[in-house]
Design an enzyme around this catalytic site. Structure first.
Site: not given
Ligand code: ADE
Length: 273
Positions: A31, A62, A84, A86-87, A114, A212-213, A236, A248
């Protein structure tokens, strides 16, 4: 032959029809990191939508293109965007491009993402080399009948992230005047970000980053004996680390902010790998 293998071969055959280039190295851009694809010389760009059986990302940031060409004289395949779980995609779909890259002859993979920072030593925008992962996504990409033509049923994950490639990356960052930290990436399913209690639990488990990847692609790459370098950009700090919510847009913005540093590292690394 397994359906997945047949579909991956169809996709690989289509890609081969577009270029004579045989990629040795692949890069999956996470991302907000897609702009790195502009570094590819003599680029042949193929939208995922054109490639038979290739899954399409539904997430902002993406873009969904495969870029084949060279970087510093090395033949590369760069994936601008990924899908992903989650999609709503199955593990077979999430890892389909990785299998296709393997069939194209890729021997090394740089996988980027990310991630949220759990380790308080990291600041927002830090780039971290993955030393290992913890898969808490609730599934495993190699689940299902084994595709014997690609790899064995049971396979080793004790050096899933190549120590040699990591050492090169750390050395190159130092040459460029900054410290590339190492860290353990913990994968969740998403799409909700974690709660502060989950992040405290993950820290106790030994995680430095959360995302998440990546782990699925790495599992499938290792199944095919592809050597992996993993790089996270801390977009973050994870929930509860700072007294502020996560969004996001911030994830996308940080990608832009560290673009120069990220590009300089990867561009210098590729010819050394
Ligand atoms: N991608 C970016 N920040 C994230 C977070 N805090 N948790 C999961 N995936 C992320």
């Amino acid at each position: 032959m397994s359906d997945i293998l047949a579909q991956a071969q169809t996709a690989a055959t289509y890609i081969r029809s577009k270029t004579t280039l045989q990629p040795q190295l692949a890069i999956i851009l996470g991302s907000g990191l897609g702009s790195f694809a502009a570094q590819v010389a003599d680029a042949v760009t193929i939208p995922y939508a054109e490639i038979p059986n290739f899954p399409q990302s539904t997430v902002a940031g993406h873009s969904g293109k495969l870029v084949l060409g060279t970087i510093g004289g090395v033949s590369v395949a760069v994936m601008q965007g990924r899908v992903h779980a989650y999609e709503g995609y199955t593990m077979a779909q999430v890892t389909f491009p990785t299998r296709v890259l393997g069939l194209l002859g890729v021997k090394k993979l740089i996988v980027t993402n990310a991630a949220g920072g759990i380790n308080t030593r990291y600041g927002q925008g830090a780039i971290v080399a993955l030393s290992d992962h913890i898969n808490l996504s609730g599934t495993n990409a190699a689940l299902g009948p084994n595709i014997d033509a690609l790899g064995p049923r049971f396979f080793d994950m004790s050096a899933a992230y190549s120590p040699a490639l990591r050492k090169l990356a750390i050395h190159e960052a130092a040459k460029q005047g900054w410290t590339l930290n190492e860290g353990v990436y913990l994968a969740v399913l998403g799409p909700s970000y974690e709660t502060p209690a989950e992040i405290r639990a993950f820290r106790t488990l030994g995680a430095d980053l959360v995302g998440m990847s990546t782990v699925h692609e790495v599992i499938i790459a290792r199944h095919m004996s592809i050597e992996v370098l993993g790089l996270s950009v801390v977009t973050n700090m994870a929930a509860g680390v700072l007294d502020q919510p996560i969004n996001h847009e911030e994830v996308m913005e940080i990608g832009k902010r560290i673009e120069g540093q990220f590009t300089a590292l990867l561009t210098a690394l590729v010819p050394q790998i």
